[in-house]
Design an enzyme around this catalytic site. Sequence first.
Site, PDB file in Angstrom:
ATOM      1  N   VAL A  33      -1.704 -24.419 -11.949  1.00 56.78           N
ATOM      2  CA  VAL A  33      -2.029 -25.524 -11.049  1.00 56.78           C
ATOM      3  C   VAL A  33      -2.351 -26.786 -11.857  1.00 56.78           C
ATOM      4  CG1 VAL A  33      -3.570 -26.305  -9.210  1.00 56.78           C
ATOM      5  CG2 VAL A  33      -2.930 -23.898  -9.360  1.00 56.78           C
ATOM      6  N   SER A 474      -4.790  16.737  21.810  1.00 50.73           N
ATOM      7  CA  SER A 474      -4.648  18.182  21.602  1.00 50.73           C
ATOM      8  C   SER A 474      -4.769  18.950  22.915  1.00 50.73           C
ATOM      9  CB  SER A 474      -5.699  18.674  20.601  1.00 50.73           C
ATOM     10  OG  SER A 474      -5.491  18.076  19.330  1.00 50.73           O
ATOM     11  N   SER A 541      -2.276   9.249  13.932  1.00 48.71           N
ATOM     12  CA  SER A 541      -1.187   8.413  13.386  1.00 48.71           C
ATOM     13  C   SER A 541      -1.394   6.944  13.762  1.00 48.71           C
ATOM     14  CB  SER A 541       0.181   8.908  13.854  1.00 48.71           C
ATOM     15  OG  SER A 541       0.214   9.175  15.224  1.00 48.71           O
TER      16      SER A 541
END
Length: 633
Positions: A33, A474, A541
Amino acid sequence: MTQPSELIADDIEQYLARHANKSMLRFITCGSVDDGKSTLIGRLLYESKLVFEDQLSALEADSRKVGTQGEGLDFALLVDGLAAEREQGITIDVAYRYFSTEQRKFVVADTPGHEQYTRNMVTGASTADLAVILIDARKGVLTQTRRHSYLVSLLGIRHVVIAVNKLDLVEYSQDVFDDIVGEYTSFANDIGLAGVVAIPMSAYVGDNLTERSSNTPWYHGPTLIEHLEHVEIDDDLRTGPFRMPVQWVNRPDLDFRGFSGQIVGGTVRPGDRLRVLPSGKESTVARIVTMDGDLDEAVAGQSVTLTLADEIDVSRGNVLAGAQMLPGVADQFEAHVVWMGEHDMLPERPYVCQIGTMTVQARITKPKYKVNVNTLEKTATNTLALNEIGVCNISFDRPVPFDAYAANRDTGGFILIDRLTNTTVGAGMIAHSLRRSDNIHWQAVDIDGDARRVLNGHGSQVLWFTGLSGSGKSTIANDLERKLYALGCHTYLLDGDNIRHGLGRDLGFTEADRVENIRRVTEVARLMADAGLIVLASFISPFRADRGAAREVIGADQFCEVFVDTPIDVAEQRDPKGLYKKARRGDLINFTGVDSPYERPEHPDLRIDTTATSPEDASAQIIELLRSRGAIA
């Protein structure tokens, strides 16, 4: 230098025609920079008088515009304008500037020096023949100087100019210049940069840019513009083996079928024998077609359409290669990777990969090490963060034609793209294929998935249940399996907790471990579906990218995403395992919904609102879905 009197609106095309046969040098300015890049470019544009400018996005480089600057151009205003662009957000892009001298035409990639914009430097350098690396004489060699130099070496740029700038602020000290050059040369030797040319200058004053400065009587080398005008551009690609990635297949009528693309290596002539990769089919070149007529020869850098003597299958993404000097074809590689993503790289996370004109799915399977750009020390790592550079093993979902990046940038370089945001997150340079890629082959078998489905008497499906912990995944999956069993269906329930006792017992709950866990489950589910089963996969997930990858691996016709939609306050009230309480106390980290995110499906195949639907009704809905997809009668 070109005189501004030549530039009137009606004469631009004639000017371009006069200069059409000049060689072109593409170069990049880089460094830390405030090293003076805007000032240097401003001075070059100011001195050239004729300026072709363009602000191009790194990904959208189609548009062109012509701007002019006359005798009255104020250098300070021009530099201020270039600097102002950086304040207006143009640092996210690469600005390409065009100018010419009597000797040569130039395209300079103007990239920001800030560390967070290293990706822009990589973009600009990917097509450059030369790099001008600026060093502030007051600050010397900095980390960003080393990073950019390392990248220049990786990207195969063979010509480097070290512009030791702002010498006017250190009283044009030869000792300062020599010390900086000595330190840089030592580093350059370590990273394999040879033939570095060092020039002392003050871009603002103009010392040693276009004319030799009396302020540096101890310097006897070329000015910057002299070096840029006379440096020899490598033509290795023209003399190397022929390569043309197919961009487009043209068949406007039955009498013409051509394959269009840019030649990225070698030379081609009618009658040459070519091989189409990865298929391996061969034919000879019948014609080289362009808008200006047929050619007797075409070379690297030209865009042409080739017709072949035989009717063979050629598609976009294929590579046409000289039959005598072929590229490799593989799906696993060792590569240098420059990470550009704000989010750390995750091993086994699927990314979109663009290599040549081919788009594939890629996973970084194993980062080997990352490189400290200051010390060049190689450090073992499991990931790469923003602007880090490492060596990794990478796997594609299909074989691709390739050359080592050192031999050909176009067939050896690739970019990685985030599947959800469509942003570029990495750039890679292939070193070589992995031996297992060449030595492991798919074994053909006589009994396939269709035969197994016929034997079972129903289709195969992967029902992917996703939702928060405690949402009821489940429970619904278990009830569904009972009903399918009663219907005589062959099923298997893959439950998240059960998998953690075996297949995933070595994995924790970090984001990287979650990605790997879902990858393993996906492969198991794919095999079970190929066995003809209806697979019920019940996993939180949490990441869309991983669920999307599962759909692609298993196949959209056999994958069904079931979103078990339960508000977190409801799931937390249920809390059958007491996990939310542990997470709230801080005893359980990386818990989805508390301190780890859950990305809701945007377009699930079925959404179940468990606040309004019982498990029994939910499983009945799924059975109807299976019937509608033809999986069961």
